[in-house]
Enzyme design. Structure first.
Site, PDB file in Angstrom:
ATOM      1  N   LYS A  42      -0.068  -7.038  19.511  1.00  0.00           N
ATOM      2  CA  LYS A  42       0.621  -6.755  20.754  1.00  0.00           C
ATOM      3  C   LYS A  42       1.542  -5.548  20.632  1.00  0.00           C
ATOM      4  CE  LYS A  42       1.140 -11.669  21.910  1.00  0.00           C
ATOM      5  NZ  LYS A  42       2.184 -12.718  22.059  1.00  0.00           N
ATOM      6  N   GLY A  43       1.940  -5.224  19.420  1.00  0.00           N
ATOM      7  CA  GLY A  43       3.030  -4.274  19.197  1.00  0.00           C
ATOM      8  C   GLY A  43       2.879  -2.918  19.856  1.00  0.00           C
ATOM      9  N   GLU A  98      -1.583   2.751  16.975  1.00  0.00           N
ATOM     10  CA  GLU A  98      -0.836   1.712  16.236  1.00  0.00           C
ATOM     11  C   GLU A  98       0.659   1.889  16.452  1.00  0.00           C
ATOM     12  OE1 GLU A  98      -0.553  -0.928  14.729  1.00  0.00           O
ATOM     13  OE2 GLU A  98      -1.938  -1.269  13.085  1.00  0.00           O
ATOM     14  N   ASP A  99       1.378   0.795  16.531  1.00  0.00           N
ATOM     15  CA  ASP A  99       2.831   0.876  16.613  1.00  0.00           C
ATOM     16  C   ASP A  99       3.434   1.335  15.294  1.00  0.00           C
ATOM     17  OD1 ASP A  99       2.084  -1.432  15.275  1.00  0.00           O
ATOM     18  OD2 ASP A  99       3.242  -2.795  16.525  1.00  0.00           O
ATOM     19  N   ASP A 102       2.521  -0.009   7.903  1.00  0.00           N
ATOM     20  CA  ASP A 102       3.405  -0.506   6.845  1.00  0.00           C
ATOM     21  C   ASP A 102       2.600  -0.503   5.540  1.00  0.00           C
ATOM     22  OD1 ASP A 102       5.170  -1.985   5.283  1.00  0.00           O
ATOM     23  OD2 ASP A 102       5.392  -3.623   6.670  1.00  0.00           O
ATOM     24  N   LYS A 130       5.894   3.626   7.838  1.00  0.00           N
ATOM     25  CA  LYS A 130       6.714   3.120   6.717  1.00  0.00           C
ATOM     26  C   LYS A 130       6.019   3.522   5.422  1.00  0.00           C
ATOM     27  CE  LYS A 130       8.736  -1.207   8.358  1.00  0.00           C
ATOM     28  NZ  LYS A 130       8.706  -2.668   8.185  1.00  0.00           N
ATOM     29  N   PHE A 151      12.986  -4.301   8.644  1.00  0.00           N
ATOM     30  CA  PHE A 151      12.118  -4.890   9.677  1.00  0.00           C
ATOM     31  C   PHE A 151      12.584  -4.388  11.039  1.00  0.00           C
ATOM     32  CE2 PHE A 151      10.397  -8.113  12.520  1.00  0.00           C
ATOM     33  CZ  PHE A 151       9.079  -8.096  12.083  1.00  0.00           C
ATOM     34  N   ASP A 158       8.204  -6.888  17.863  1.00  0.00           N
ATOM     35  CA  ASP A 158       8.914  -8.164  18.023  1.00  0.00           C
ATOM     36  C   ASP A 158       9.331  -8.767  16.697  1.00  0.00           C
ATOM     37  OD1 ASP A 158       6.311  -8.985  17.075  1.00  0.00           O
ATOM     38  OD2 ASP A 158       6.857 -11.000  17.701  1.00  0.00           O
ATOM     39  N   ARG A 164      10.914  -7.398  22.065  1.00  0.00           N
ATOM     40  CA  ARG A 164       9.879  -6.431  22.438  1.00  0.00           C
ATOM     41  C   ARG A 164      10.323  -5.509  23.566  1.00  0.00           C
ATOM     42  NH1 ARG A 164       4.968  -7.646  20.052  1.00  0.00           N
ATOM     43  NH2 ARG A 164       4.410  -9.829  19.909  1.00  0.00           N
TER      44      ARG A 164
HETATM   45  P1  5GP Z   1       0.443  -3.378   7.784  1.00  0.00           P
HETATM   46  O1  5GP Z   1      -0.901  -4.042   7.798  1.00  0.00           O
HETATM   47  O2  5GP Z   1       0.362  -1.875   7.744  1.00  0.00           O
HETATM   48  O3  5GP Z   1       1.298  -3.923   6.656  1.00  0.00           O
HETATM   49  O4  5GP Z   1       1.207  -3.806   9.068  1.00  0.00           O
HETATM   50  C1  5GP Z   1       0.821  -3.349  10.299  1.00  0.00           C
HETATM   51  C2  5GP Z   1       1.303  -4.246  11.406  1.00  0.00           C
HETATM   52  O5  5GP Z   1       2.353  -5.102  10.988  1.00  0.00           O
HETATM   53  C3  5GP Z   1       1.889  -3.431  12.537  1.00  0.00           C
HETATM   54  O6  5GP Z   1       0.901  -3.079  13.474  1.00  0.00           O
HETATM   55  C4  5GP Z   1       2.919  -4.363  13.121  1.00  0.00           C
HETATM   56  O7  5GP Z   1       2.310  -5.212  14.057  1.00  0.00           O
HETATM   57  C5  5GP Z   1       3.381  -5.171  11.944  1.00  0.00           C
HETATM   58  N1  5GP Z   1       4.617  -4.614  11.373  1.00  0.00           N
HETATM   59  C6  5GP Z   1       4.760  -3.855  10.264  1.00  0.00           C
HETATM   60  N2  5GP Z   1       6.047  -3.538  10.041  1.00  0.00           N
HETATM   61  C7  5GP Z   1       6.736  -4.095  11.066  1.00  0.00           C
HETATM   62  C8  5GP Z   1       8.125  -4.101  11.430  1.00  0.00           C
HETATM   63  O8  5GP Z   1       9.010  -3.512  10.786  1.00  0.00           O
HETATM   64  N3  5GP Z   1       8.436  -4.778  12.566  1.00  0.00           N
HETATM   65  C9  5GP Z   1       7.531  -5.427  13.316  1.00  0.00           C
HETATM   66  N4  5GP Z   1       7.963  -6.066  14.399  1.00  0.00           N
HETATM   67  N5  5GP Z   1       6.206  -5.446  13.010  1.00  0.00           N
HETATM   68  C10 5GP Z   1       5.824  -4.781  11.900  1.00  0.00           C
END
Ligand code: 5GP
Length: 178
Positions: A42-43, A98-99, A102, A130, A151, A158, A164
């Site tokens: 949803k992000g 993508e939002d 990470d 990140k 975070f 969220d 959000r």
């Molecule tokens: P990854 O797979 O790269 O570790 O994480 C990607 C997804 O994790 C992002 O699309 C997001 O939904 C969530 N995410 C990663 N870091 C954060 C954060 O700092 N805050 C929030 N709310 N979601 C995050």
């Protein structure tokens, strides 16, 4: 009370100018084409809505819902498809929206998922990066803002479905999470 939990990271104005820059970069690269922008829910819903209104080219919009966090603040490392792609992308130019990237595991999973569907090209647009937390190498073609290791919430992001709707991006204090 709320403000003690939330440390401002990016204001609504800073986000708006970044979204404008990303939209110009995408519009320049896809001039004369009609890419499909696929938002990862949803992000990314707020980012997607702002981004498409700043584009200077026609674009199609799609969404998928992926999940790797559940209710946690760390990725589980296992990405689940909650809502899959509803349209064929064979032969199409795709931009993943993508939002935040990470660990990179969600993006790596989704790029592989898309590649099996044989698009003409795949590029990635991410509002927040990140980079220090990356576990796998993933390309980001349109990169918005660098993000601290905290975070983050707000602007679509969220924590347990809270925050959000905030127009800016904030770091949630670790005490608020535990
Ligand atoms: P990854 O797979 O790269 O570790 O994480 C990607 C997804 O994790 C992002 O699309 C997001 O939904 C969530 N995410 C990663 N870091 C954060 C954060 O700092 N805050 C929030 N709310 N979601 C995050």
């Amino acid at each position: 009370m709320e403000s003690q939990k939330l440390k401002p990271i990016y204001s609504a104005d800073e986000i708006a100018s970044t979204v404008g820059r990303l939209a110009r970069e995408i519009s320049r690269d896809y001039r004369g084409q009609q890419p499909i922008l696929i938002g990862v829910l949803k992000g990314a819903f707020v980012f997607m809505a702002d981004l498409v209104r700043r584009l200077e080219i026609p674009a199609e919009i799609e969404f998928v819902t992926l999940s790797s966090y559940g209710k946690a603040t760390e990725t589980t490392g296992r990405v689940k498809i909650i809502r899959c792609l509803q349209v064929p992308v064979r032969g199409r130019h795709v931009v993943i929206v993508e939002d935040i990237v990470d660990s990179g595991l969600t993006l790596e999973f989704f790029v592989k998922y898309l590649l099996r569907r044989k698009p003409a090209s795949i590029k990635v647009c991410a509002l927040l990066d990140k980079a220090a937390r990356r576990k796998v190498t993933v390309p980001i073609d349109y990169r918005g803002l660098s993000a601290p290791e905290a975070f983050l919430v707000g602007y679509g992001l969220d924590w347990n479905e809270n925050f959000r709707c905030l127009p800016g991006i904030y770091a949630l204090s670790p005490e608020a999470i535990t």
